[in-house]
Design an enzyme around this catalytic site. Structure first.
Site, short mmCIF file in Angstrom:
data_model
loop_
_atom_site.label_atom_id
_atom_site.label_comp_id
_atom_site.label_asym_id
_atom_site.label_seq_id
_atom_site.Cartn_x
_atom_site.Cartn_y
_atom_site.Cartn_z
N GLU A 4 0.87 -1.18 0.00
CA GLU A 4 0.00 0.00 0.00
C GLU A 4 0.90 1.23 0.00
O GLU A 4 1.95 1.23 0.68
CB GLU A 4 -0.93 0.01 1.22
N HIS A 56 -7.75 -3.77 -0.06
CA HIS A 56 -6.75 -2.70 -0.13
C HIS A 56 -5.94 -2.59 1.16
O HIS A 56 -5.52 -1.50 1.54
CB HIS A 56 -7.40 -1.36 -0.46
#
Length: 605
Positions: A50, A189
């Site tokens: 990320e 995510h």
């Protein structure tokens, strides 16, 4: 999670006897597995990152997640948040759920990177859209003086594009593949969850690869470099392509243009569509539909780029993503034909009397620029067509802006047309070149908000001003060239000689070349004599679409370009927005923690 952690389970022994060695050892016949490393024996490290943005050049890693697997068994996991050293944009927080507070006590990348490299040592790296994750890891190694290990890399997105059909999955996003393969973990995510989902996707793809005869690591990597059967079948479409600059059009059996591209070498570029280097799913689908490739040879690379823009705008090919709809470009218009003109956002420049600012790439940018102009000039913001007769009969709609001093309230008869006209002339002057009133008004408001410690509102005002400055600078550059009836320029060609361009009202009217050692003037005269006649229309760039004018400007600003002939004046306003580029760079530069606007950029100074 403020520190990285790993869990590793012991690996089980295969129980296989070691082969005999030494003088008395007897030779044995090899097996098919000797041709490569069986996939069941390969140790994969599936990694996901990320980040604060999309490019390692201006973004940083916020989380690392990895899962080590072999033979379908999970051997260990690696997960940690990372202090990126830069603010996390709000949209990234909304996407991932990772906040600034979560990474405050997390280890920096300088501490995480050695641990991850040790965890992945000797393994094959796997990632979904591997160029993104591997690009960030390589950049981190460079930034922290770590040599990048020669990891073999497998991209599950690329494998999915090769083995799954459009009927099976509409796209190759991780969430789509996770649903298709029914993964045990849903991607969300977050690095470790996405890595776990990618593990299941990898195993599902490996099962599918068995039908293609892929059973070893070497076969897997070779398969990833092999063009699809459809690409191999269409290779003949590249036959006969010239090795020259130009434009190429992929067409289907009915003659519909599917895709338009440009290249300095048509032959090499078109051939690349039928090799393994072309991995884009949409383009592979386009190749499957194409029945012919039509080349258009151009004199120079500039002509090829301009022709590409025009052909895309004309045919609107379904497989081109950009420049398909120049008619959707947005402009800010001052309606000077009315008694009480106003600012409106329009998609075309039809009115010769109106004044335009732009172009804008989105409605939000246009609205921000209009708001910045309204801060400097108290023009009415209502959308009604206001006339003296309507006001005299009391039928004009009123609004609250007049009550709070943001408008002179001509709708109520409190401001005459002559007084209002002075504001209109100020707005016209701003839109035509003098942006100082907008900048001054914005700075006053920003400084007042900063003194009151209302930093987020001050940053919003700065962003509003930046949208105006960018649009004004772009529009002034385009309009300056579009005002010139004719401009002839030359630039050194790559192989010697010169490239010529005849530009009329911002539109490329002719292009040509001058051979090395030849006198340039006959070639210049021939180019001017055969150039297209351009009749300018209304608006700042009436002779061409904005993308074409920008393309010509980039060519004119290239190294070695010489101005041969100029009709008219090619200049920028003295008090225009071009001089504020340095301010934009400074206002959006990264900050140290003790500086103001910690998450919103720099204050205006």
């Amino acid at each position: 999670m403020s520190a990285f952690w790993t869990t590793v389970r012991p690996m089980t022994s295969t129980g296989a006897a070691e082969p005999p060695t030494g003088p008395g050892a007897r030779g044995v016949q090899g097996t098919l597995d000797d041709l490569g490393t069986p996939l069941v024996d390969v140790t994969f490290v599936v990694v996901d990152l990320e980040t604060t943005g999309g490019s390692p050049a201006d973004s940083a890693i916020t989380e690392v997640g990895a899962v080590k697997v072999r033979g379908g068994e999970r051997l260990g996991e690696f997960a940690t948040l990372v202090d990126p050293g830069v603010p996390i944009p709000p949209f990234i927080t909304a996407l991932t759920g990772i906040t600034q507070q979560m990474v405050t006590n997390a280890p920096p990348m300088s501490a995480v990177l050695p641990a991850f490299l040790e965890f992945a040592r000797g393994c094959v790296l796997v990632a979904h859209n591997a160029p993104f994750d591997i690009g960030f890891l390589r950049a981190a190694c460079t930034a922290h003086d770590h040599p990048w290990p020669a990891f073999p890399v497998v991209d599950t997105a690329d494998l999915a594009r090769r083995v799954l059909t459009r009927e099976e999955v509409p796209n190759c996003k991780l969430a789509t593949l996770a649903r298709y393969f029914r993964t045990g973990t849903e991607p969300c995510h977050r690095a470790l969850a996405d890595a776990r989902a990618t593990v299941d996707v990898l195993h599902g793809l490996i099962e599918r690869l068995g039908s293609y005869g892929v059973h070893s690591l070497e076969e897997l990597r070779a398969f990833a470099k092999t063009p699809t059967p459809e690409q191999r079948r269409k290779r003949h479409l590249a036959d006969g392509m010239p090795s020259a600059p130009g434009v190429y059009l992929f067409e289907d059996a009915r003659g519909e243009v599917l895709y338009v591209g440009k290249s300095n070498d048509l032959r090499a570029r078109v051939r690349s569509y039928f090799t393994a280097s072309e991995t884009r799913r949409r383009i592979r689908e386009m190749v499957g539909l194409a029945e012919r490739v039509r080349p258009i040879v151009c004199a120079t690379a500039l002509e090829a780029e301009v022709r590409e823009l025009r052909l895309i705008a004309e045919h609107k090919p379904r497989y081109n993503r950009r420049s398909k709809f120049p008619e959707r470009t947005l402009w800010l218009k001052l309606t000077v034909g009315e008694t009480f003109p106003r600012l409106s956002i329009v998609r075309d420049c039809r009115d010769e009397q109106a004044v335009y600012l732009g172009p804008f790439g989105s409605l939000r940018q246009a609205e921000e620029a209009r708001a910045a102009l309204h801060e400097a000039v108290p023009l009415r913001q209502c959308t009604q067509r206001l006339t003296p007769r309507l006001i005299a009969h009391g039928r004009a709609r009123t609004c609250a802006l007049g009550q709070i001093g943001r408008c002179g309230a001509p709708c109520e008869g409190r401001q005459s047309a002559d007084v209002y006209l002075r504001h209109v002339e100020t707005a016209r002057s701003i839109m035509e070149g003098d942006v100082r009133p907008v900048v001054a008004a914005a700075r006053v408001r920003i400084d007042r908000l900063a003194v009151q410690l209302r930093y987020e509102e001050a940053a919003a005002q700065r962003d509003r001003l930046a949208a105006f400055v960018r649009a004004a600078a772009r529009g002034q550059r385009l309009a300056a060239l579009a005002r010139c009836p004719q401009l002839v320029a030359a630039r050194p060609a790559f192989g010697g000689g010169w490239e010529l361009a005849v530009v009329r009202h911002g539109r490329l009217a002719a292009a040509g070349t001058v051979p090395q050692g030849a006198s340039p003037w006959p070639h210049v005269e021939a180019a001017v004599a055969t150039a297209e006649t351009v009749i300018p229309g209304p608006g700042p760039v009436g002779g061409a679409i904005p993308e074409e004018v920008e393309c010509v400007l980039r060519w004119l600003e290239g190294p070695g370009t010489r101005l041969v002939e100029l009709e008219g004046t090619w200049s920028s306003p003295v008090h225009g927005a071009e001089g504020l580029r340095a301010w934009l760079e400074r206002a959006y530069a990264p900050l140290e923690p003790e500086d103001g606007f910690r998450r919103g950029g720099r204050p205006l100074r």
